[in-house]
Design an enzyme around this catalytic site. Structure first.
Site, PDB file in Angstrom:
ATOM      1  N   ASP A 185     -11.221  -3.336   0.846  1.00 39.45           N
ATOM      2  CA  ASP A 185     -12.128  -3.406   1.993  1.00 39.45           C
ATOM      3  C   ASP A 185     -13.400  -4.173   1.660  1.00 39.45           C
ATOM      4  OD1 ASP A 185     -10.690  -1.941   3.899  1.00 39.45           O
ATOM      5  OD2 ASP A 185     -11.441  -0.040   3.138  1.00 39.45           O
ATOM      6  N   ARG A 230      -1.069   4.609   0.408  1.00 35.88           N
ATOM      7  CA  ARG A 230      -0.930   3.158   0.305  1.00 35.88           C
ATOM      8  C   ARG A 230      -1.005   2.723  -1.149  1.00 35.88           C
ATOM      9  NH1 ARG A 230      -6.022   2.467   3.942  1.00 35.88           N
ATOM     10  NH2 ARG A 230      -4.773   4.016   4.911  1.00 35.88           N
ATOM     11  N   ARG A 234       1.516  -3.344  -0.177  1.00 34.85           N
ATOM     12  CA  ARG A 234       1.010  -2.596   0.980  1.00 34.85           C
ATOM     13  C   ARG A 234       1.777  -2.988   2.227  1.00 34.85           C
ATOM     14  NH1 ARG A 234      -4.941  -1.426   3.377  1.00 34.85           N
ATOM     15  NH2 ARG A 234      -4.190  -0.224   5.133  1.00 34.85           N
ATOM     16  N   ASP A 266      -5.676  -0.649  -1.084  1.00 36.68           N
ATOM     17  CA  ASP A 266      -6.544  -0.878   0.066  1.00 36.68           C
ATOM     18  C   ASP A 266      -7.757  -1.633  -0.449  1.00 36.68           C
ATOM     19  OD1 ASP A 266      -7.589  -0.739   2.652  1.00 36.68           O
ATOM     20  OD2 ASP A 266      -8.504   1.221   2.316  1.00 36.68           O
TER      21      ASP A 266
END
Length: 158
Positions: free
Chosen positions: A96, A91, A81, A94
Site C-alpha cells: 500500500d 493474502r 496475490r 499487500d
C-alpha cells in the site's frame, strides 16, 4: 509504503519471508529504499484469522503515484496475490502507498494519504519508527504524534 502478508508462498515461505522478498524486489526496480522498518507481527483486521507480518519503508524514486501503484499491483500479482472475494481476507502480499512527499492525491484509483492509515497500528507503528517527523498533509500531525494518539492507553469506562 506499508507491506503486509499473512499467507505462505509456495516458493518464498512464511509471510515474514514474503514481505522481505517484496522489499528486495522493490529496491532498485521501483526506486531506492532509503528507510525500512523491522518486520513485525500483528493481529488481522476483518475476517482473516491469520497473523500478519507487516513492515513500512520509504521509497525514493521518479515514478508518479499512479504509475507506482500499477507497478506495486503487478508485483503483488507476481507474488501470488489474487484480488477476488471478500475484503481484508488472507493474502500472500499487500503493498500500500500510504503517504507521498508530493502531498495529497485524490483520484478514482488512488487516494493519498491512505484513507485508513491513521487508524492502523500495524501501519503507523512501523512508519513512525522510520519516519517519525513526516507529516500527514491532512491533519498536519507527524507520524510519531499520530501513532502516540492511536496507541496511548484509553481511560476505563465509568
Amino acid at each position: 509504503m506499508a507491506l503486509g502478508s499473512n499467507q505462505r508462498h509456495p516458493r518464498l515461505g512464511s509471510p515474514r519471508e514474503v514481505v522481505a522478498a517484496a522489499i528486495d524486489l522493490m529496491d532498485g526496480d521501483l526506486g531506492e529504499i532509503v528507510a525500512r522498518s523491522p518486520i513485525m507481527a500483528s493481529a488481522p483486521v476483518g475476517p482473516s484469522q491469520r497473523t500478519y507480518a507487516n513492515a513500512a519503508l520509504v521509497l525514493e524514486g521518479d515514478l508518479e503515484p499512479l504509475t507506482l501503484l500499477r507497478e506495486l499491483q503487478r508485483l503483488e500479482t507476481d507474488l501470488g496475490r489474487k484480488r477476488r472475494g471478500q475484503r481484508w481476507r488472507a493474502r500472500t502480499i499487500d503493498l500500500d502507498l500510504v503517504l507521498w512527499s508530493g502531498g495529497i492525491v485524490a483520484s478514482p484509483d488512488l487516494c493519498l494519504p491512505h484513507p485508513l492509515f491513521r487508524q492502523r497500528t500495524f501501519v503507523l507503528g512501523p512508519a513512525a519508527e522510520i519516519a517519525p517527523g513526516w507529516r500527514d498533509p491532512v491533519s498536519g500531525l507527524t507520524l510519531a504524534q499520530l501513532n502516540a494518539r492511536l496507541t496511548r492507553p484509553k481511560p476505563l469506562p465509568r
